[in-house]
Design an enzyme around this catalytic site. Structure first.
Site, PDB file in Angstrom:
ATOM      1  N   ASP A  49       0.823  -1.227   0.000  1.00 32.10           N
ATOM      2  CA  ASP A  49       0.000   0.000   0.000  1.00 32.10           C
ATOM      3  C   ASP A  49       0.850   1.268   0.000  1.00 32.10           C
ATOM      4  O   ASP A  49       0.605   2.187   0.788  1.00 32.10           O
ATOM      5  CB  ASP A  49      -0.939   0.023   1.215  1.00 32.10           C
ATOM      6  CG  ASP A  49      -1.748  -1.246   1.364  1.00 32.10           C
ATOM      7  OD1 ASP A  49      -2.305  -1.691   0.348  1.00 32.10           O
ATOM      8  OD2 ASP A  49      -1.828  -1.774   2.492  1.00 32.10           O
TER       9      ASP A  49
ATOM     10  N   GLU B 213     -11.748   1.859  -3.541  1.00 33.47           N
ATOM     11  CA  GLU B 213     -10.938   2.094  -2.350  1.00 33.47           C
ATOM     12  C   GLU B 213      -9.893   3.163  -2.633  1.00 33.47           C
ATOM     13  O   GLU B 213      -9.662   3.554  -3.769  1.00 33.47           O
ATOM     14  CB  GLU B 213     -10.257   0.800  -1.903  1.00 33.47           C
ATOM     15  CG  GLU B 213     -11.222  -0.291  -1.489  1.00 33.47           C
ATOM     16  CD  GLU B 213     -10.505  -1.522  -0.988  1.00 33.47           C
ATOM     17  OE1 GLU B 213      -9.258  -1.579  -1.108  1.00 33.47           O
ATOM     18  OE2 GLU B 213     -11.179  -2.430  -0.470  1.00 33.47           O
TER      19      GLU B 213
END
Length: 202
Positions: free
Chosen positions: A28, A187
């Site tokens: 991420d 997201e």
């Protein structure tokens, strides 16, 4: 593998590079540019110190310069999948760096998701103690509007709510900006402002 003194080197020295750029788990990743410098952070889950800060001049050669979180609250520091700090974002505004992440607890069937914010005048820190924002969701990021007001964005599409100027407290209720399409809630929402337009990325 392209290694030098036991260290992975992605830069081939001739203007090209070799993947992976970082030979490690930086899940991420999120990057901010400040002048000629790039700073990156990434998920570290239940490992501490957490939220590494890496620096680069060219997006190829990276150096680890510190960690933003030295320890997690004991309740969240458990070796269970889904716990710890996830999906951080790093931002820079008015001389200060802000890092947000989701603090998750999945233990015994219970799921708790809170947002944390740390800040520092220097990219290498030291960073402030985490401020806790009690709003469920994942993938938080901070947006500072042209008038100086600060907001946090979260997933389930893209939701936004206002923070205080220090980005340590929630002072407004969440509103939905965009849910997605084809029954899919995207997201990682990020909001940018340029030349009179707001751009929503997810």
């Amino acid at each position: 593998m392209n290694r030098k003194e036991g260290k992975w080197i992605a830069d081939l020295g001739d203007g090209t590079y070799k993947n992976p750029i970082l030979y490690a788990d930086y899940s991420d990743p999120d990057v901010v540019r400040v002048g000629d410098d790039f700073y990156m952070t990434a998920s570290t889950f239940t490992y501490v110190p957490g939220l590494p800060i890496l620096h680069s001049k060219d997006l190829v050669n990276w150096e680890l310069i510190n960690y933003a979180v030295k320890k997690l609250p004991d309740r969240y520091n458990v070796p269970v999948h889904g716990c710890g700090v996830w999906a951080p974002a790093i931002r820079y505004n008015d001389g200060k760096f802000y890092i947000t992440a989701t603090l998750r607890l999945n233990d015994g069937g219970e799921m708790i998701r809170r947002q944390i914010v740390v800040s520092s005048d220097k990219p290498e820190g030291p960073y402030s103690k985490p401020a806790f924002i009690d709003e469920d969701g994942i993938d938080p990021s901070i947006f500072t509007d042209a008038d100086g007001r600060r907001y946090m964005l979260l997933n389930r599409g893209a939701r936004i709510f206002e923070l205080n100027h220090e980005a340590t407290e929630k002072i407004g209720e969440a509103s939905l900006l965009y849910y997605g399409y084809n029954k899919r809630a995207p997201e990682g929402p990020h909001l940018l402002y340029k030349d009179g337009y707001y751009y929503l990325f997810e």
